[in-house]
Scaffold this active site. Structure first.
Site, short mmCIF file in Angstrom:
data_model
loop_
_atom_site.label_atom_id
_atom_site.label_comp_id
_atom_site.label_asym_id
_atom_site.label_seq_id
_atom_site.Cartn_x
_atom_site.Cartn_y
_atom_site.Cartn_z
N GLU A 1 -16.29 -11.40 2.91
CA GLU A 1 -15.11 -11.19 2.07
C GLU A 1 -14.54 -12.51 1.54
OE1 GLU A 1 -11.50 -8.18 2.63
OE2 GLU A 1 -11.12 -10.06 3.66
N GLU B 1 0.82 -1.20 0.00
CA GLU B 1 0.00 0.00 0.00
C GLU B 1 0.87 1.27 0.00
OE1 GLU B 1 -3.39 -0.66 2.43
OE2 GLU B 1 -4.07 1.39 2.33
N GLU C 1 -13.51 -12.78 -6.73
CA GLU C 1 -12.27 -12.18 -7.26
C GLU C 1 -11.09 -12.39 -6.32
OE1 GLU C 1 -15.03 -10.64 -6.40
OE2 GLU C 1 -14.64 -8.80 -5.27
N CYS D 1 -11.14 -1.91 14.21
CA CYS D 1 -11.37 -3.34 14.43
C CYS D 1 -11.54 -3.72 15.90
CB CYS D 1 -10.23 -4.15 13.85
SG CYS D 1 -9.89 -3.75 12.14
N CYS E 1 -8.48 -2.24 3.41
CA CYS E 1 -8.38 -3.46 4.23
C CYS E 1 -9.66 -3.78 4.97
CB CYS E 1 -7.21 -3.37 5.20
SG CYS E 1 -6.99 -1.75 5.88
N GLU F 1 2.14 1.66 -3.38
CA GLU F 1 1.06 2.10 -4.26
C GLU F 1 0.79 3.60 -4.07
OE1 GLU F 1 -2.66 -0.01 -3.75
OE2 GLU F 1 -3.68 1.25 -5.22
N SER G 1 -7.37 1.67 -2.78
CA SER G 1 -6.13 0.91 -2.97
C SER G 1 -6.50 -0.46 -3.51
CB SER G 1 -5.41 0.75 -1.63
OG SER G 1 -4.50 -0.32 -1.71
N LYS H 1 -15.73 -9.86 7.23
CA LYS H 1 -14.69 -10.74 6.68
C LYS H 1 -15.26 -12.09 6.25
CE LYS H 1 -10.60 -8.57 7.50
NZ LYS H 1 -10.28 -7.79 6.30
#
Lengths: 573, 162
Positions: free
Chosen positions: A361, A279, A366, A498, A299, A282, A319, A358
């Site tokens: 996720e 990241e 993908e 979190c 994230c 990036e 990102s 999550k």
């Protein structure tokens, strides 16, 4: 601030003018029971549990909304008050599915607690609940309305997130909480953050559990099972075993996981570091080559789905980095399997996460399906209890190699501002040597939106950190209107990040209403960061070995294939 | 529940859009907009609720919650022929619940709904002041009294033919 004098149960109390009886009582250490009230989430006075007698008032009044006044006398413990509260509990119980023994909230349920305290008869008004279908189509959240007490705390939590996919519907006995038109939650623009679950006082909302699958894999001789734990788990798991809020139980957590069976336990903080490597590079690339900015962190899966539903035009700003969970699973199913001669289909990867999003996720096509199961902190606690582990007395253990030691930058991923700080530590060093500060204190703390200007590699950049999707929306609207300009924005869907995720242990109302849960839990992470051998992600040995032996270089071809992803627009309705 | 296809016109959509922009930003805008939307369309189908949610920047769950809370709002259109069965005390003791059941059975929809061809809708009411004729049912304003279950089909057939 002007103060008023009042008496509660004969005890003189000074309280700020405009504050409520409930707040004044807290100052005098007098407990008034609540159910629909939850600090920072909802204060509507609808459940009638907090009724008290007050001079000047016509009947009993709801302490959570009734303002104090000069000379007022309040009585919280009279026969009339106790009788009213008891009847309220009994009426709620008359429409409640009283299947308490096997309920996920048994022993941790606010209704059960009130029933016990007021000696309520659960059968006084019979049982008249309609067996309502359980909505378990979502990957993350299960709703069982036959246990719902209509407190609407979940609705308020969802509104704070500016998602608002649930609400009260119909009227009278037909009233229930849910999505419009009997739509299952999975068909709405729910982002799976799970804040509704941690707001629920009873067992009407819970995560879709993967515990049975994980136990199945552990006893399957064909499978090798590896666990990895997200940065915030060590700061919260202890709460499920009676440790005070803010205890860091990393060593005990690792030891307990290893007692679940023949499993390995790795440290997800390492792929938090890996995320930062990708990241930060990036970000630098976007800044240097005139790429799309501001860049948003990616994230948090709750935030990613929020952007896909509500701000699809911003998807190029996200990102492309996968989350630490998905980076870890990808590395395990490729590099780790190759190195250890394991067929990828025989490696069963379990991530322990503070998060219900999550769970959604890991089903994203993908992302390649590298994670086999994602379990929340609560589910891990349940497994540890089921395995009969003596958590309080278990000797501490260390993570398994080669994914054991991470940097403090990876650790603070679990708190709001942590990802930004970790990225700035590495990015500033990549650009301008070692003279930069390690700590970026302006972006720490639990306020909803934080902004700062930093000198990175000779240039100034503006950054913003938002936690809670309502705050994220404010920041985004300011960016869209041109009012604000940032290079880099961190967004965490859950208030506080979190550590306050939708998969974290249930906290009793009386604790949650009196302490700063988010700050206490985060403090455990910042303390560990302070004492870490490495403070920056690019110093973590395991990360450097990964690039040397496998990934070659950040943003390289291999890294791109395994560690980066794509997003797509989703319907809002 | 019967499924009714949405048949909104462009003119109706324009009226709704005008109403939304008139109230946008106001506190408590949802109620007046829902009222007007129901006046425009005769009912509040999902398509209309979604437009209102988007236009007023209010969650759809809230729009739906308000629309299902107040009995003034209906999520079902009214049919070409509107049936109302009296469930007032006199009619009820004379067995109007059986009449209502028979109407529901014949049209294969429940009270409060509309047939998918939009021909008939059923509602119940409380006393039309014709207790001497109990049990009573009204179709398109015409009162039918002293009903028995077997009268229902004959009466409905009269309207179906038109």
């Amino acid at each position: 601030m002007s103060m008023v004098n009042l008496k509660i149960n004969g005890i003189p109390v000074q309280a700020e003018a405009g504050s409520t009886i409930l707040q004044a009582a807290e100052k005098a250490n007098i407990r008034i029971p609540t159910l629909c009230y939850l600090k920072d989430v909802q204060c509507v006075g609808s459940c009638r549990m907090c009724l008290v007698e007050a001079t000047g008032a016509r009947g009993l009044v709801a302490a959570c909304v009734y303002p104090v006044s000069e000379g007022m006398e309040v009585f919280t413990n009279t026969p009339k008050v106790r009788k009213s509260r008891k009847t309220t509990v009994e009426l709620i119980l008359s429409t409640h599915k009283k299947k308490c023994l096997s309920c996920v909230r048994s022993m941790n349920c606010e209704l059960q607690k009130l029933a016990l305290e007021y000696n309520a008869d659960e059968d006084r008004f019979g049982t008249d609940y309609a067996a309502k279908p359980i909505d378990d189509l979502s990957e993350s959240v299960v709703r069982d309305n036959s246990k719902c007490v209509m407190c609407t705390r979940c609705v308020a939590a969802c509104e704070h997130q500016t998602v608002g996919v649930i609400g009260p519907k119909n009227r009278g006995y037909a009233k229930e909480i849910g999505s419009p038109y009997d739509m299952p939650l999975a068909h709405t623009s729910c982002v799976n953050c799970g804040q509704c679950i941690v707001a629920c006082p009873v067992g009407a909302l819970y995560e879709k559990s993967s515990v049975a699958d994980v136990w199945g894999a552990i006893v399957d001789p064909a499978k090798q099972v590896v666990f990895f734990t997200a940065p915030s788990i060590k700061a919260t798991l202890g709460e499920a075993f009676g440790f005070p809020v803010g205890s860091n139980v990393e060593g005990k957590m690792v030891a307990a996981i290893k007692q679940l069976g023949n499993v390995k336990c790795f440290n997800m903080d390492i792929t938090a570091d890996l995320t930062i490597m990708e990241e930060a590079h990036e970000l630098i690339q976007r800044l240097m080559t005139g790429g799309t900015i501001p860049m948003f962190t990616s994230c948090c899966p709750g935030w990613v789905k929020f952007a896909e539903h509500y701000y699809p035009e911003l998807l190029p700003n996200l990102s492309t980095c996968k989350s630490p969970q998905e980076m870890f699973s990808a590395v395990l199913k490729t590099y780790y399997c190759q190195k250890n001669g394991i067929a990828p289909e025989n490696l069963y990867v379990v991530s322990v996460i503070p998060c219900t999003a999550k769970k959604f996720e890991i089903r994203r096509e993908e992302l390649g399906g590298y994670t086999d199961a994602a379990i929340t902190t609560r589910e891990l606690a349940r497994m540890i209890k089921e395995a009969g582990v003596d958590f309080a007395n278990i000797p501490e253990a260390e993570y398994d190699m080669p994914f054991g030691e991470a940097s403090g930058a990876g650790v603070i991923f679990g708190a709001t501002g942590g990802v930004m700080e970790a990225a700035l530590r590495t990015a500033s060093r990549l650009l301008g040597g070692e003279g930069h500060p390690i700590e970026f204190k302006e972006i720490r703390g639990t306020q909803g939106i934080k902004e700062a200007e930093y000198n990175v590699g000779g240039g100034k950049i503006n950054v913003a950190v938002a936690n809670g999707l309502g705050n994220a929306r404010k920041v985004i609207e300011q960016i869209k209107s041109g009012e604000k300009n940032y290079a880099f924005v961190e967004i965490m869907a859950c208030p506080g990040g979190c550590v306050n995720g939708g998969g974290q242990p249930y906290v009793r109302d009386e604790v949650r209403n009196s302490v700063d849960l988010k700050a206490l839990r985060a403090s455990a992470l910042y303390k560990q960061d302070e004492n870490s051998k490495y403070r920056c992600s690019h110093e973590t040995p395991a990360v450097n070995v990964l690039y040397k032996e496998f990934l070659v270089k950040p943003l390289g071809q291999k890294a791109h294939a395994l560690l980066h992803t794509t997003y797509h627009q989703r319907d809002k309705y | 529940m019967s499924q009714i296809a949405f048949e909104g016109t462009e003119e109706q959509a324009a009226r709704l859009a005008a109403c939304i922009s008139e109230h946008r930003g106001e506190k408590g805008a949802l109620m007046p907009v829902l009222h007007e939307a129901q006046d425009i369309y005769g009912y509040l189908p999902p398509e209309v609720q979604t437009v209102i949610a988007e236009g007023l920047n209010v969650p759809l769950a809230e729009v739906y919650g308000v629309a299902t809370f107040y009995s003034r709002f209906t999520l079902m259109p009214k049919g070409k022929h509107q049936i109302s069965v009296c469930l007032g005390t006199a009619c009820y003791v004379k067995g109007s619940d059986k009449i209502l059941e028979e109407v529901e059975k014949t049209l294969k929809i429940s009270c409060g709904e509309c047939t998918s061809d939009r021909e008939f809708s059923i509602d119940s009411c409380r006393c039309v002041g014709a207790c001497g004729l109990a049990p009573v049912m009204i179709v398109d304003g015409e009162v039918y009294g002293k009903l028995t279950e077997k009268d229902v089909k004959t009466i409905l057939n009269k309207y179906a033919e038109n």
